[in-house]
Structures are given as C-alpha cells and as structure tokens.
Design an enzyme around this catalytic site. Structure first.
Site, mmCIF file in Angstrom:
data_model
loop_
_atom_site.group_PDB
_atom_site.id
_atom_site.type_symbol
_atom_site.label_atom_id
_atom_site.label_comp_id
_atom_site.label_asym_id
_atom_site.label_seq_id
_atom_site.Cartn_x
_atom_site.Cartn_y
_atom_site.Cartn_z
ATOM 1 N N TYR A 155 60.164 93.417 29.487
ATOM 2 C CA TYR A 155 58.951 94.066 30.943
ATOM 3 C C TYR A 155 57.897 93.936 30.915
ATOM 4 O O TYR A 155 57.412 94.018 32.500
ATOM 5 C CB TYR A 155 59.980 96.148 30.267
ATOM 6 C CG TYR A 155 61.021 96.630 29.607
ATOM 7 C CD1 TYR A 155 62.274 95.966 30.770
ATOM 8 C CD2 TYR A 155 60.706 97.352 29.298
ATOM 9 C CE1 TYR A 155 63.067 96.147 30.205
ATOM 10 C CE2 TYR A 155 62.018 97.861 29.051
ATOM 11 C CZ TYR A 155 63.176 97.272 29.239
ATOM 12 O OH TYR A 155 64.412 97.812 29.114
ATOM 13 N N HIS A 164 67.237 92.216 22.417
ATOM 14 C CA HIS A 164 67.291 92.927 23.588
ATOM 15 C C HIS A 164 68.599 92.242 24.112
ATOM 16 O O HIS A 164 69.334 93.028 25.261
ATOM 17 C CB HIS A 164 66.213 92.467 24.441
ATOM 18 C CG HIS A 164 66.538 93.221 25.657
ATOM 19 N ND1 HIS A 164 64.892 92.792 26.509
ATOM 20 C CD2 HIS A 164 67.453 93.778 26.491
ATOM 21 C CE1 HIS A 164 64.797 94.035 27.669
ATOM 22 N NE2 HIS A 164 66.322 94.323 27.637
#
Length: 269
Positions: free
Chosen positions: A41, A101
């Site tokens: 992010y 992730h």
C-alpha cells in the site's frame, strides 16, 4: 483463538500521508481497535504516524500488515527482512498480525511459512495470516506452520460471498477477514441491500458489514478516509439483521469480483 476486533480500518489506496495519518487517528479515537495496512500500500509510515497521534494505548490497537513478493520477496530471509522494515516504518516494536499478501512470486509454503513461525518465536509478531489463498493453498500453508493460522483475508461482500472459504475458516478455527466488504461502493446499487437498509433506516454499507459480521468467524476491514464514512461503517456494530434479511442477501444471484490478478487462477475456482 484470541479475539480479533470485528471491524477494522482498511487503508488500501489511502496514500496521502496526512489524510492517512488523520484517518487512522480518527478511527482509533472513535473506537476502532484494528488497523489493516500492507507493504504494497505504500502507507505504513503514515499508518504508524496515525497510531502515534491517537490518544489510545498501543496495547488497545490490533495492527496488521502484509509482506509482498514484489517488495521484498517471500523466501525465508526475505520475510524476516520485510517484517523488520515494516516495523521500522510503523514505528512499532512488534506486530499483532502479519500476512502473506499473495501466494505468488517466490512464495513457497515450505520455506515461507517457517519464517513466520520464527517471527512468532522471536516475539516480533503475535499471529500468522495469509491473503488471497484457495482452500488447497490454505491446507498447504497450515501443513508447513507450527503456529496456528490466525486469519485469511479475501475479497468478500454480498456479490462475492465466499461460502467455501468461510466454511473452511469455521472448520479450522481461524478468522476469515473480508476486504472490499462494500463491493467497491456497489452495495448502494444492490436492490436487496438497499431494501434492507430502507427497512432498518440505515446505510447500505452498514447492512453489508452487519451481514458479514453475522457470519461465524468473519471480520471486515472496510476502507474509509472521511470522518463521516468511518463513523457510518462503525454503526454496523449496532445493527442486528433478522433471519429474513440474512436470507435475502444469501440468495443474491449476481456475482461480481473486483480484485483480479494475473497468475492467480485459483481466484476463480
């Protein structure tokens, strides 16, 4: 199984440092106890700043991040290095929850998951999680973990209900954490959700979140930046749907997946 707060603040696409830090601070001081971020992010520093600004003790904040194959890699030593960088960015000594992730790139369950066990043993993380796995990949990951799997995060909302993944979480006693729980804003346009919202005089996001949280072992991390949206999402905790409402959502026939990724064909299984 230790308790994961029902509702967390998602921070995907929250990349303006000041906006991100303030939204995290606002959420924590409003009563959120779970903050979700990721290396990918690009906002871990801002999330850490928001945690530091909040007038909330660190022990009352459950912080989760994710290691990513394209950032550091998922080989054993790369996982260790990635977590150390994440902690430095967040300004924390340890992390409550660390996820894989995506099981892509150089992810290898036999090498990646033991690195998570090492991080638990060293006291750098409390819990192990994975994201975007299939049930077969979940079984493989658990086979290579000594620590219990704590959470699996996947896109989940009324248009992608993920029954198989939720049932797997329930059967194996870990949390299923819903990301994109508002279907990228499309919950406003789902007739069944809109009708339930009108019935209870609440917002469509509150209905979507309340439905998710009514499912055993399910948690949600809606992203929001404005105080109004952060507060509105939190209101889902006070909404109790009845059996008719839940059945109406469960019988939605339309299916929509918003997160696509090349090299992850199991997402469509």
């Amino acid at each position: 199984m230790s308790e994961l707060p029902a509702l967390g603040l998602g921070t995907w696409q929250n990349t303006d440092p000041d906006v991100c830090a303030e939204s995290v601070r606002t959420a924590l001081e409003m009563g959120y106890q779970h903050i979700d971020t990721a290396q990918y992010y690009g906002n871990e520093e801002a999330v850490g700043e928001g945690i530091a600004r909040a007038d909330v003790p660190r022990e009352d904040v459950f912080v989760a991040s994710k290691v990513h194959a394209e950032k550091f890699g998922l080989a054993h030593d790369e996982v260790i290095e990635g977590l150390e960088v994440t902690l430095d960015r967040l300004g924390l000594d340890s992390l409550d929850l660390l996820y894989v992730h995506w099981p892509v790139g150089n992810y290898d369950a036999a090498e990646t998951m033991p690195a998570f066990d090492e991080l638990v043993d060293r006291g750098l993380i409390d819990y192990v999680g994975v994201c975007n796995f299939s049930t077969a990949l979940l079984d493989e990951a658990m086979d290579h973990l000594e620590s219990p799997l704590f959470a699996h995060q996947a896109e989940t909302h009324p248009l992608l209900q993920q029954d198989e993944l939720v049932e797997h979480a329930q059967a194996h006693d870990y949390y299923h954490v819903a990301y994109s729980p508002l279907a990228r804003g499309d919950v406003f346009d789902i007739p069944e959700v809109a009708a339930i919202a009108e019935k209870h005089d609440v917002s469509a996001p509150q209905v979507s979140l309340a439905w998710l949280l009514s499912r055993e072992h399910v948690r949600a991390v809606p992203k929001a930046t404005s105080e109004a949206h952060i507060r509105d999402n939190l209101g889902a905790l006070d909404l109790e749907l009845d059996d008719e409402d839940i059945e109406r959502i469960e019988t939605i026939e339309r299916t929509e997946r918003y997160v696509e990724r090349d090299g992850a064909p199991w997402l469509d299984n």
